[in-house]
Each structure stands twice: as structure tokens, then as C-alpha cells.
Design a protein around this motif. Structure first.
Motif, short mmCIF file in Angstrom:
data_model
loop_
_atom_site.label_atom_id
_atom_site.label_comp_id
_atom_site.label_asym_id
_atom_site.label_seq_id
_atom_site.Cartn_x
_atom_site.Cartn_y
_atom_site.Cartn_z
N ALA A 136 0.82 -1.21 0.00
CA ALA A 136 0.00 0.00 0.00
C ALA A 136 0.86 1.26 0.00
O ALA A 136 1.96 1.28 0.54
N PHE A 137 0.35 2.30 -0.61
CA PHE A 137 1.03 3.60 -0.59
C PHE A 137 1.03 4.15 0.84
O PHE A 137 0.08 3.95 1.61
N SER A 138 2.07 4.90 1.18
CA SER A 138 2.11 5.55 2.48
C SER A 138 1.00 6.59 2.61
O SER A 138 0.51 6.85 3.71
N GLY A 139 0.56 7.17 1.48
CA GLY A 139 -0.53 8.14 1.50
C GLY A 139 -1.89 7.53 1.74
O GLY A 139 -2.85 8.25 2.07
N MET A 140 -2.02 6.22 1.62
CA MET A 140 -3.25 5.50 1.94
C MET A 140 -2.84 4.10 2.36
O MET A 140 -2.95 3.15 1.59
N PRO A 141 -2.35 3.95 3.60
CA PRO A 141 -1.73 2.69 4.02
C PRO A 141 -2.70 1.55 4.27
O PRO A 141 -2.29 0.40 4.38
N LYS A 142 -3.99 1.85 4.33
CA LYS A 142 -5.00 0.83 4.57
C LYS A 142 -6.10 0.93 3.52
O LYS A 142 -6.47 2.02 3.09
N LEU A 143 -6.63 -0.22 3.15
CA LEU A 143 -7.77 -0.26 2.24
C LEU A 143 -8.97 0.41 2.88
O LEU A 143 -9.21 0.27 4.08
N LYS A 144 -9.72 1.14 2.08
CA LYS A 144 -10.94 1.79 2.55
C LYS A 144 -12.14 1.03 1.99
O LYS A 144 -12.39 1.05 0.78
N GLN A 145 -12.86 0.35 2.86
CA GLN A 145 -13.98 -0.45 2.41
C GLN A 145 -15.17 0.44 2.08
O GLN A 145 -15.63 1.20 2.92
N PRO A 146 -15.69 0.37 0.86
CA PRO A 146 -16.80 1.25 0.48
C PRO A 146 -18.12 0.77 1.07
O PRO A 146 -18.25 -0.37 1.52
N GLU A 147 -19.08 1.67 1.03
CA GLU A 147 -20.42 1.34 1.50
C GLU A 147 -21.02 0.22 0.64
O GLU A 147 -20.85 0.19 -0.58
N LYS A 148 -21.71 -0.70 1.29
CA LYS A 148 -22.34 -1.81 0.57
C LYS A 148 -23.66 -1.32 -0.04
O LYS A 148 -24.67 -1.17 0.64
N LYS A 149 -23.62 -1.08 -1.32
CA LYS A 149 -24.80 -0.67 -2.07
C LYS A 149 -24.50 -0.97 -3.53
O LYS A 149 -23.45 -1.53 -3.85
N GLY A 150 -25.43 -0.63 -4.42
CA GLY A 150 -25.14 -0.80 -5.83
C GLY A 150 -23.90 0.00 -6.20
O GLY A 150 -23.83 1.20 -5.91
N ARG A 151 -22.93 -0.64 -6.81
CA ARG A 151 -21.67 0.04 -7.08
C ARG A 151 -20.89 -0.69 -8.16
O ARG A 151 -21.12 -1.88 -8.41
N ILE A 152 -19.98 0.03 -8.77
CA ILE A 152 -19.03 -0.54 -9.70
C ILE A 152 -17.63 -0.09 -9.28
O ILE A 152 -17.49 0.86 -8.50
N PHE A 153 -16.62 -0.76 -9.79
CA PHE A 153 -15.24 -0.43 -9.46
C PHE A 153 -14.45 -0.22 -10.75
O PHE A 153 -14.73 -0.85 -11.77
N GLU A 154 -13.49 0.67 -10.67
CA GLU A 154 -12.52 0.82 -11.74
C GLU A 154 -11.15 0.49 -11.17
O GLU A 154 -10.76 1.02 -10.12
N ILE A 155 -10.43 -0.39 -11.83
CA ILE A 155 -9.06 -0.70 -11.42
C ILE A 155 -8.13 -0.25 -12.53
O ILE A 155 -8.33 -0.56 -13.69
N ARG A 156 -7.12 0.52 -12.13
CA ARG A 156 -6.22 1.15 -13.09
C ARG A 156 -4.77 0.79 -12.75
O ARG A 156 -4.37 0.84 -11.58
N THR A 157 -4.02 0.44 -13.77
CA THR A 157 -2.60 0.13 -13.61
C THR A 157 -1.79 1.11 -14.45
O THR A 157 -2.05 1.27 -15.64
#
Length: 258
Positions: A136-157
């Protein structure tokens, strides 16, 4: 920590982690590590068993070992239609190194996943899977779990042409303020990871969550027109830090914990 787990973690670091400055200051941040798996599935309708295994056997076993929340995603746009993507957040490198052995010793996991784990060679439940390991990046060292609702994700490399420029792009997120600009403009990150082991290195990967594609398009439009982003992207010290971008839109399975 048992000595064998320490040694396993040390072995996993090896030369592949030379891109990461593992020192006391970095470790004090207590950053997570991520294993990102891509399962290549069988054609047709033969893939129900892998979902049953992940939901009823693997995810509970991972959770018992302190791994999670576990994300399981299928492709909507930009990826292969015959893949299943699994995100495994770990508290340490030793956790990644020791998890497979621990699951093999987990009697509940072996019992609940028996049909999948003991599939014969002439009737496999999947083709193969590939993994990347990230910190994980030091600027965001922990995963942030999103709210459980209708949602989509984008993963970028984001790929870079050299280790130096890859590090500079990560600096742009952490110290340059790009993560903060994301948040200000409505882009909601789930995680940021520097790839330590995996294909097409050097690279970084991050995941964003959206309500739907309309939210996706509006949030990215806000980001692109942000004065702060225009100033940051025009900073000459960050020129040529990204040489190639891959992005995919994903949908979580019904049993995904993310």
C-alpha cells in the motif's frame, strides 16, 4: 511470529523488493500488502464451483487468518470476460507467504472446499490463476472499504519505463497531493498499491468505487478540470512518469466483502 513465517516473509522480499525501501520509517507506517489474483475460468457454465468455493470455504478461511475484507469481481468493461478477480488484503508480507500452508492445515477449509480442492485433473474447476503482490502507498496505508450498495469499481494500472520514474509517480500521489485531489473531486479510492511482484513491472495499481457509470464519468470530469490537478500534472518533475495505462470496470459478486 514463528521463525518459519519470518523466514518465508524474508524470502518473499528478496531482490524483487529492491524497489521498496524497507526501513524502520517505512515499516512504522504499518502499510498493508495486497495479493491480487486473476483466475482464468473455464468456458461455458462450468464456473459455479469456484464461486461456491470462494464464498463458503476460501473467504471464511482467509478471514480466520486475518486476511480481508476480500473482494471478488467480475468484468464489465476493459478486461477478459472469462476471468474472476480476487483482492486479498494482508497485514504483512509474512501473511502472504504463510497463508497457503495455513489454509492447507485448516480442517474446516479443507472440508468445506473439498469438492473444489479435490477436483480431478480431467475435470478441473478453473484453468489457472495469476497473482500480483503489492504494498500500500504511504498516503493511503490501509484499504478503505466502500459502502455496501449498488456500485461498480474501476481498477487502473500505471506502467512506467523505469524504476526511478515509477517511484516519482508514486511520490506524485503521496507527497504531490494527487490522492487529495481525487478526494476533493469525487474520486473515491479503495486502495493504492505499488507492485512488488507481478507482470509488466514497474507499475502501480489502484481501485476506485462509483455508484454507476454516470457517477464515474462525472467524477473523472471534475478531476480533469480541477485547477489543482492542472497545476500538478503540469509540474515538470512529474513529466514522463507514466508510459502506459490499463483500466477495467468491475462489478462485485454478491458475496464479495468489498
Amino acid at each position: 511470529m514463528e521463525r518459519r513465517d519470518f523466514l518465508a516473509g524474508a524470502a518473499l522480499t528478496g531482490a524483487g523488493l529492491s524497489a521498496l525501501d524497507v526501513n524502520a520509517e517505512e515499516n512504522a507506517v504499518e502499510r498493508e500488502y495486497y495479493e491480487y489474483r486473476t483466475y482464468n475460468l473455464l468456458p461455458g457454465d462450468r464456473n459455479g464451483a469456484i464461486h461456491d468455493y470462494l464464498e463458503k470455504a476460501a473467504i471464511p478461511a482467509w478471514n480466520r487468518l486475518g486476511v480481508g475484507p476480500v473482494g471478488v469481481f467480475t468484468g464489465v468493461y476493459g478486461g477478459e470476460w472469462t476471468t474472476l478477480e480476487v483482492l486479498l488484503p494482508h497485514p504483512s508480507l509474512a501473511s502472504i507467504a504463510s497463508t497457503a500452508a495455513a489454509m492447507a492445515d485448516d480442517e474446516v477449509h479443507q472440508r468445506d472446499g473439498a469438492a473444489f480442492l479435490q477436483a480431478p485433473a480431467d475435470a478441473p474447476e478453473f484453468v489457472r490463476y495469476e497473482s500480483s503482490i503489492m504494498v500500500a502507498f504511504s498516503g493511503m496505508p490501509k484499504l478503505k472499504q466502500p459502502e455496501k450498495k449498488g456500485r461498480i469499481f474501476e481498477i487502473r494500472t500505471y506502467e512506467s519505463h523505469s524504476e526511478k520514474f515509477a517511484k516519482k509517480k508514486i511520490e506524485m500521489f503521496n507527497e504531490g497531493g494527487e490522492i487529495a485531489i481525487f478526494l476533493e473531486t469525487g474520486l473515491i479510492p479503495v486502495f493504492f498499491g505499488e507492485t512488488l511482484v507481478g507482470p509488466r513491472m514497474p507499475n502501480l495499481t489502484y481501485m476506485l468505487v462509483f455508484d454507476d457509470m454516470a457517477d464515474h464519468d462525472a467524477s473523472w470530469a471534475n478531476f480533469v478540470k480541477s485547477d489543482k490537478w492542472k497545476a500538478l500534472s503540469g509540474d515538470s518533475q512529474y513529466k514522463d512518469t507514466v508510459s502506459n495505462i490499463h483500466n477495467r470496470i468491475l462489478r462485485p459478486t454478491g458475496y464479495s466483502q468489498i
